[in-house]
Design a protein around this motif. Sequence first.
Motif, PDB file in Angstrom:
ATOM      1  N   THR A  16       0.693  -1.110  -0.011  1.00 23.51           N
ATOM      2  CA  THR A  16       0.013  -0.185   0.126  1.00 23.51           C
ATOM      3  C   THR A  16       0.659   1.097   0.049  1.00 23.51           C
ATOM      4  O   THR A  16       0.293   2.170  -0.335  1.00 23.51           O
ATOM      5  CB  THR A  16      -0.947   0.030   1.314  1.00 23.51           C
ATOM      6  OG1 THR A  16      -0.275  -0.057   2.623  1.00 23.51           O
ATOM      7  CG2 THR A  16      -2.028  -1.026   1.420  1.00 23.51           C
ATOM      8  N   SER A  17       2.107   1.133   0.429  1.00 21.23           N
ATOM      9  CA  SER A  17       3.100   2.421   0.378  1.00 21.23           C
ATOM     10  C   SER A  17       3.432   2.930  -0.853  1.00 21.23           C
ATOM     11  O   SER A  17       3.915   3.697  -0.957  1.00 21.23           O
ATOM     12  CB  SER A  17       4.096   2.293   1.733  1.00 21.23           C
ATOM     13  OG  SER A  17       4.880   1.153   1.199  1.00 21.23           O
ATOM     14  N   ASN A 202       3.264   8.643   7.319  1.00 18.65           N
ATOM     15  CA  ASN A 202       4.014   9.112   6.237  1.00 18.65           C
ATOM     16  C   ASN A 202       3.371  10.563   5.658  1.00 18.65           C
ATOM     17  O   ASN A 202       4.249  11.276   5.066  1.00 18.65           O
ATOM     18  CB  ASN A 202       3.900   7.830   5.023  1.00 18.65           C
ATOM     19  CG  ASN A 202       5.089   6.768   5.412  1.00 18.65           C
ATOM     20  OD1 ASN A 202       5.616   6.856   6.241  1.00 18.65           O
ATOM     21  ND2 ASN A 202       4.813   5.850   4.727  1.00 18.65           N
ATOM     22  N   GLY A 216      13.204   6.062  11.582  1.00 17.05           N
ATOM     23  CA  GLY A 216      13.353   5.472  12.852  1.00 17.05           C
ATOM     24  C   GLY A 216      12.640   5.880  13.924  1.00 17.05           C
ATOM     25  O   GLY A 216      12.517   5.583  15.215  1.00 17.05           O
TER      26      GLY A 216
HETATM   27  N1  ATP Z   1      13.575   3.070   8.730  1.00 18.12           N
HETATM   28  C1  ATP Z   1      12.193   3.388   8.834  1.00 18.12           C
HETATM   29  N2  ATP Z   1      11.913   4.199   9.964  1.00 18.12           N
HETATM   30  C2  ATP Z   1      10.681   4.543   9.912  1.00 18.12           C
HETATM   31  N3  ATP Z   1       9.552   4.066   9.240  1.00 18.12           N
HETATM   32  C3  ATP Z   1       9.948   3.063   8.238  1.00 18.12           C
HETATM   33  C4  ATP Z   1      11.382   2.799   8.126  1.00 18.12           C
HETATM   34  N4  ATP Z   1      11.484   1.778   6.920  1.00 18.12           N
HETATM   35  C5  ATP Z   1      10.334   1.623   6.768  1.00 18.12           C
HETATM   36  N5  ATP Z   1       9.230   2.573   7.311  1.00 18.12           N
HETATM   37  C6  ATP Z   1       7.874   2.522   7.192  1.00 18.12           C
HETATM   38  O1  ATP Z   1       7.250   1.357   6.736  1.00 18.12           O
HETATM   39  C7  ATP Z   1       6.532   1.668   5.531  1.00 18.12           C
HETATM   40  C8  ATP Z   1       6.674   0.652   4.447  1.00 18.12           C
HETATM   41  O2  ATP Z   1       6.280  -0.591   4.981  1.00 18.12           O
HETATM   42  P1  ATP Z   1       5.913  -1.942   4.250  1.00 18.12           P
HETATM   43  O3  ATP Z   1       6.869  -2.020   2.970  1.00 18.12           O
HETATM   44  O4  ATP Z   1       5.769  -3.069   4.930  1.00 18.12           O
HETATM   45  O5  ATP Z   1       4.482  -1.341   3.632  1.00 18.12           O
HETATM   46  P2  ATP Z   1       3.816  -1.797   2.273  1.00 18.12           P
HETATM   47  O6  ATP Z   1       4.107  -3.371   2.190  1.00 18.12           O
HETATM   48  O7  ATP Z   1       3.861  -0.966   1.225  1.00 18.12           O
HETATM   49  O8  ATP Z   1       2.328  -1.997   3.250  1.00 18.12           O
HETATM   50  P3  ATP Z   1       1.226  -3.033   3.345  1.00 18.12           P
HETATM   51  O9  ATP Z   1       1.703  -4.056   4.406  1.00 18.12           O
HETATM   52  O10 ATP Z   1       0.069  -2.179   4.020  1.00 18.12           O
HETATM   53  O11 ATP Z   1       0.639  -3.440   1.948  1.00 18.12           O
HETATM   54  C9  ATP Z   1       7.339   2.955   4.945  1.00 18.12           C
HETATM   55  O12 ATP Z   1       6.308   3.688   4.229  1.00 18.12           O
HETATM   56  C10 ATP Z   1       7.497   3.504   6.225  1.00 18.12           C
HETATM   57  O13 ATP Z   1       6.462   4.293   6.677  1.00 18.12           O
END
Ligand code: ATP
Length: 369
Positions: A16-17, A202, A216
Amino acid sequence: MLKPGPVWAAGAMSGTSLDGVDAAMVLTDGQRILDFGRTDYRPYSETEQEVLRAALGRWPGEPGVEAAAEVVETAHAELLAGMVDARLIGFHGQTLAHDPQGMSGARRTHQAGSGRVLAEVLGRPVVWDFRSTDVELGGQGAPLVPFFHFAAAQWAGLSAPVAFLNLGGVANVTWLDPRAAGPEVAGALLAFDTGPANAPINDLVHARLGGARDEGGALALAGRADMDLVERFLAHPFFLRIPPKSLDRNEFPDLLKSVERLSDADAAATLTAAAAAAVARGFEHFPEPPAALYVAGGGRMNAALMVELARRLNCPVAPVEDLGLDGDMLEAQAFAYLAVRVARGLPTSGPSTTGVAALVGGGQLSAPS
Ligand SMILES: Nc1ncnc2c1ncn2[C@@H]1O[C@H](COP(=O)(O)OP(=O)(O)OP(=O)(O)O)[C@@H](O)[C@H]1O
Ligand SMILES: CC(=O)N[C@H]1[C@@H]2OC[C@@H](O2)[C@@H](O)[C@@H]1O[C@H](C)C(=O)O
């Protein structure tokens, strides 16, 4: 068509991101995980992200959807071409819209990208459209990773009930008992989306500071959460619903607005506390307390979020790496595992994961011509 016994499958997930596509290989017979293999990642360019963002909330046939599908297919074809040893591909696609309740006039879910096209390009069979059948049969169509969580817990040798939490844009949790004979057995699983997680954080950082995320959790750690606002957020009817339940990305439009008058740090702290509080609410539905909570997804890198979780839950909170798993790749691995289940005629969701009335093997299998 798949020969019996374990096969290497590659799974791919565009989350989703909207940052990019994860791909991972799993050796499985559709029941047990025998080994984890190669992983890879292909980010979307800024232009590609714009095309995807413009199509969010849209259904097939609506403007921008074909362009989004092309972006998704191209990125996946590039990434998966490298996974030459995969006999089968599990292709989730990019969720653009998700409406299992039928608020848009029909109960439906939409993942952009065609597995038929991908099967032709890659010359290998592709399982895709994992969610539609479940939704058509009355389920939430999500979360689908729980059946894989069950297999991963057995792979890790766990012997007591635990919970897995995915902190993506939206968070979803799985409570599971690894002593059960299989994920489809009654009492083995309970899974549901808990609420928004990283998406509002975000969005806040993007709107106020132009960044992509609270790196972080530093911003949230510097602020103080407004607990009145967190309580108001928890009054949303979603939290009264008995699971299984799933969320669309935009179901909490007021959350970001509610922190408008707060400083950057206090706003981040409030959204972070809200995400953790939503998970804690989710724990109230578990059949028994889990021995530990294992966290996957990008949110496990957010120290403020992990601290807030540990403060609110009566169990150890640890990243899935403590089990030897890869917290960035769990969803991609899940769709490799689920693809083999679909190809073998095994169910991928059921009453305790999506709320569908009976066990469902969702997903279409497209073979190259
Ligand atoms: N180093 C970090 N510090 C803080 N937040 C982080 C960091 N790395 C990733 N994230 C957070 O995690 C998000 C991405 O997570 P992930 O890749 O698990 O999501 P996704 O798979 O796109 O979403 P979903 O699981 O809802 O489909 C980023 O958009 C950010 O908000
Ligand atoms: C409709 C949809 O794509 N939902 C995603 C989303 O991202 C996290 C959460 O919301 C979960 O329900 C689901 O993804 C994971 C992979 C799942 O189905 O388990």
